[in-house]
Design an enzyme around this catalytic site. Structure first.
Site, PDB file in Angstrom:
ATOM      1  N   LYS A 136      40.478  24.677  37.387  1.00  0.00           N
ATOM      2  CA  LYS A 136      41.660  23.842  37.491  1.00  0.00           C
ATOM      3  C   LYS A 136      42.900  24.723  37.552  1.00  0.00           C
ATOM      4  O   LYS A 136      42.841  25.823  36.986  1.00  0.00           O
ATOM      5  CB  LYS A 136      41.772  22.840  36.337  1.00  0.00           C
ATOM      6  CG  LYS A 136      41.542  23.361  34.917  1.00  0.00           C
ATOM      7  CD  LYS A 136      42.314  24.492  34.333  1.00  0.00           C
ATOM      8  CE  LYS A 136      43.791  24.493  34.253  1.00  0.00           C
ATOM      9  NZ  LYS A 136      44.325  25.732  33.637  1.00  0.00           N
ATOM     10  N   TYR A 221      46.455  19.420  31.569  1.00  0.00           N
ATOM     11  CA  TYR A 221      45.586  18.877  30.507  1.00  0.00           C
ATOM     12  C   TYR A 221      46.114  17.538  30.000  1.00  0.00           C
ATOM     13  O   TYR A 221      45.336  16.631  29.700  1.00  0.00           O
ATOM     14  CB  TYR A 221      45.465  19.870  29.344  1.00  0.00           C
ATOM     15  CG  TYR A 221      44.551  21.030  29.651  1.00  0.00           C
ATOM     16  CD1 TYR A 221      43.167  20.887  29.545  1.00  0.00           C
ATOM     17  CD2 TYR A 221      45.055  22.250  30.058  1.00  0.00           C
ATOM     18  CE1 TYR A 221      42.310  21.941  29.837  1.00  0.00           C
ATOM     19  CE2 TYR A 221      44.212  23.322  30.345  1.00  0.00           C
ATOM     20  CZ  TYR A 221      42.843  23.156  30.234  1.00  0.00           C
ATOM     21  OH  TYR A 221      41.995  24.198  30.529  1.00  0.00           O
TER      22      TYR A 221
HETATM   23  P1  NDP Z   1      43.267  36.346  35.269  1.00  0.00           P
HETATM   24  O1  NDP Z   1      44.511  36.918  35.844  1.00  0.00           O
HETATM   25  O2  NDP Z   1      42.833  36.825  33.939  1.00  0.00           O
HETATM   26  O3  NDP Z   1      42.050  36.623  36.273  1.00  0.00           O
HETATM   27  C1  NDP Z   1      42.110  36.273  37.630  1.00  0.00           C
HETATM   28  C2  NDP Z   1      41.190  37.187  38.426  1.00  0.00           C
HETATM   29  O4  NDP Z   1      41.236  36.778  39.781  1.00  0.00           O
HETATM   30  C3  NDP Z   1      41.615  38.651  38.434  1.00  0.00           C
HETATM   31  O5  NDP Z   1      41.156  39.371  37.318  1.00  0.00           O
HETATM   32  C4  NDP Z   1      41.005  39.144  39.720  1.00  0.00           C
HETATM   33  O6  NDP Z   1      39.635  39.441  39.497  1.00  0.00           O
HETATM   34  C5  NDP Z   1      41.021  37.912  40.625  1.00  0.00           C
HETATM   35  N1  NDP Z   1      42.083  37.973  41.650  1.00  0.00           N
HETATM   36  C6  NDP Z   1      41.866  37.911  42.983  1.00  0.00           C
HETATM   37  N2  NDP Z   1      43.026  38.011  43.657  1.00  0.00           N
HETATM   38  C7  NDP Z   1      44.002  38.131  42.741  1.00  0.00           C
HETATM   39  C8  NDP Z   1      45.410  38.293  42.836  1.00  0.00           C
HETATM   40  N3  NDP Z   1      46.039  38.305  44.027  1.00  0.00           N
HETATM   41  N4  NDP Z   1      46.098  38.398  41.693  1.00  0.00           N
HETATM   42  C9  NDP Z   1      45.500  38.370  40.500  1.00  0.00           C
HETATM   43  N5  NDP Z   1      44.153  38.234  40.352  1.00  0.00           N
HETATM   44  C10 NDP Z   1      43.409  38.133  41.467  1.00  0.00           C
HETATM   45  O7  NDP Z   1      43.418  34.767  35.299  1.00  0.00           O
HETATM   46  P2  NDP Z   1      42.583  33.700  34.467  1.00  0.00           P
HETATM   47  O8  NDP Z   1      41.172  34.145  34.407  1.00  0.00           O
HETATM   48  O9  NDP Z   1      43.265  33.405  33.211  1.00  0.00           O
HETATM   49  O10 NDP Z   1      42.727  32.393  35.405  1.00  0.00           O
HETATM   50  C11 NDP Z   1      41.972  32.230  36.582  1.00  0.00           C
HETATM   51  C12 NDP Z   1      41.803  30.737  36.892  1.00  0.00           C
HETATM   52  O11 NDP Z   1      41.127  30.113  35.824  1.00  0.00           O
HETATM   53  C13 NDP Z   1      43.113  29.967  37.084  1.00  0.00           C
HETATM   54  O12 NDP Z   1      42.950  29.000  38.087  1.00  0.00           O
HETATM   55  C14 NDP Z   1      43.316  29.291  35.740  1.00  0.00           C
HETATM   56  O13 NDP Z   1      44.072  28.093  35.824  1.00  0.00           O
HETATM   57  C15 NDP Z   1      41.888  29.014  35.331  1.00  0.00           C
HETATM   58  N6  NDP Z   1      41.728  28.948  33.866  1.00  0.00           N
HETATM   59  C16 NDP Z   1      41.067  27.892  33.330  1.00  0.00           C
HETATM   60  C17 NDP Z   1      40.889  27.796  31.982  1.00  0.00           C
HETATM   61  C18 NDP Z   1      40.108  26.655  31.401  1.00  0.00           C
HETATM   62  O14 NDP Z   1      40.089  26.531  30.186  1.00  0.00           O
HETATM   63  N7  NDP Z   1      39.467  25.835  32.204  1.00  0.00           N
HETATM   64  C19 NDP Z   1      41.443  28.795  31.070  1.00  0.00           C
HETATM   65  C20 NDP Z   1      42.080  29.904  31.731  1.00  0.00           C
HETATM   66  C21 NDP Z   1      42.218  29.958  33.093  1.00  0.00           C
HETATM   67  P3  NDP Z   1      38.881  40.639  40.274  1.00  0.00           P
HETATM   68  O15 NDP Z   1      39.592  41.886  39.813  1.00  0.00           O
HETATM   69  O16 NDP Z   1      37.502  40.526  39.810  1.00  0.00           O
HETATM   70  O17 NDP Z   1      39.054  40.377  41.737  1.00  0.00           O
END
Ligand code: NDP
Length: 370
Positions: A136, A221
């Site tokens: 989401k 949420y």
């Molecule tokens: P992070 O920044 O921690 O991780 C995102 C990952 O996406 C990066 O580590 C990277 O992984 C990849 N990525 C690819 N392209 C990009 C870019 N241009 N910039 C940054 N990262 C990129 O974010 P979150 O994990 O916190 O959030 C990711 C998603 O999950 C969002 O949509 C957020 O809303 C959702 N979320 C949902 C939650 C829930 O409880 N349901 C809780 C937290 C987040 P790599 O290096 O492997 O390519």
């Protein structure tokens, strides 16, 4: 696996009174037989903070298994290969992951990247013939969400959104009570969702990657919660924005929005979405005959809450473990959660977010059809 099974066995005794919902019912029914049915084999795309949390939770799943990764960071791939025993042939990057279509060992891709990338990535996964699980918000507006729904339909694959609360036992109990009329006529919902956001350079404060500010990330949420707590779809919204830090929260990145929603029965919701205050994770539902309050209401748990009948005592089980087992049941066993987690459910929230942003701009009441 033993520890989770033992916990579930205890939980099922403690949980007498929880409706055995259509998902994970086999698990909650405390079978002593190990599961030997079909496993949902998942590749995670985006190995960031939440991707790590999901991967860890999936170790305890009985019906879903992490088997692949898609990442732009080779060092993370090496780390995950070792930690989760991921074979090299199941590792991809953002350029070559369309080749997943030729990999018979992956059933689904779980997209956990920045919001602004979800739509294009989901369409590519669907075109590769794999089921799509997407975090989401599903995209950055309803038009993107609808494109994702259409692409998955055309490719004959499922599209599921990471709505983990739709599998959470205390939340499910409140929904059951509402459906059984135990609150009487639901009249009012209050949702408060927020935290203080840190690093100003992160993608969550970048309009192109995030699609907005707090509303996309955490306000969603309260929107989704209003819908499942009241059991209706809104027909209008009004909204007001407050910005105290225009440097950090640039044009298109909302800091704090208060919003109101009206429902066909006459019920109303009053909600707060913010990146500027901590300790805001609270739901309150008031009906003609009773109430429910939950705080925390959507954090990683344990969720806490009470109703006019007393404290909610359903067990805490790691949300993402329940979610992924539930999604495996949904994909392979045709089971349905009480509150949907499909693409259409995601589009409903996106339509409401679009309307809230419009209401902020116009200052007026925006009518919506969900
Ligand atoms: P992070 O920044 O921690 O991780 C995102 C990952 O996406 C990066 O580590 C990277 O992984 C990849 N990525 C690819 N392209 C990009 C870019 N241009 N910039 C940054 N990262 C990129 O974010 P979150 O994990 O916190 O959030 C990711 C998603 O999950 C969002 O949509 C957020 O809303 C959702 N979320 C949902 C939650 C829930 O409880 N349901 C809780 C937290 C987040 P790599 O290096 O492997 O390519």
């Amino acid at each position: 696996m033993g520890s989770r099974r033992k916990f579930l066995e205890k939980a099922s005794v403690a949980a007498v009174g929880i409706p055995l919902l259509c998902y994970s019912s086999d698990l909650l029914a405390s079978s002593s037989e190990p599961y030997d049915g079909r496993m949902l084999r998942v590749a995670i795309m985006g190995l960031g903070s939440y991707g790590n949390r999901v991967a860890k939770a999936m170790v305890d799943c009985e019906k879903a298994k992490l088997v692949g990764v898609i990442s732009g960071t080779p060092s993370k791939i090496a780390d995950w290969r070792e930690k989760y025993d991921v074979p090299e042939k199941n590792c991809y990057n953002y350029e070559n992951f369309d080749a997943i279509k030729d990999n018979p060992d992956i059933d689904a891709v779980y997209i956990i990247t920045p919001n602004g990338l979800h739509c294009e990535q989901a369409i590519r996964v669907a075109e590769a013939g794999k089921h799509v699980i997407c975090e989401k918000p599903m995209g950055i507006n309803a038009a993107e969400g609808q494109k994702m729904v259409d692409a998955c339909k055309a490719a004959n694959v499922k599209l599921l959104i990471g709505y983990r609360m739709h599998f959470e036992p205390k939340t499910m109990e409140v929904i059951r009570m509402r459906m059984d009329g135990e609150f009487g006529q639901p009249k009012f919902f209050q949702g408060q969702s927020g935290f203080v956001i840190g690093d100003p350079t992160q993608w969550r404060l970048n309009k192109k990657l995030a699609g907005g500010g707090a509303m996309m990330d955490i306000g969603i949420y309260s929107i989704n919660g209003a819908r499942y707590m009241l059991g209706e779809e809104p027909i209008w919204v009004t909204a007001q924005e407050t910005k105290t830090d225009p440097v950090k929260f640039k044009e298109g990145i909302d800091e704090t929005i208060q919003f109101q929603m009206g429902f066909p029965s006459g019920a109303v919701a009053n909600c707060l979405s913010t990146y500027a205050m901590n300790n805001l994770d609270r739901f309150f539902l008031n009906g003609s005959d009773g109430f429910a309050e939950m705080q925390p209401s959507t954090g990683y748990g344990p969720i806490k809450g009470r109703t006019h009948k007393g404290e909610l005592t359903q067990p805490h089980i790691t949300h993402q473990t329940l979610q992924m087992d539930g999604m495996a049941e949904l994909i392979f066993e045709g089971k349905q959660p009480i509150v949907p987690v499909d693409g259409e459910e995601g589009v409903k929230d996106m339509k409401i977010i679009d309307a809230i942003f419009e209401a902020v701009k116009t200052g007026g009441k925006v009518e919506i059809t969900i």
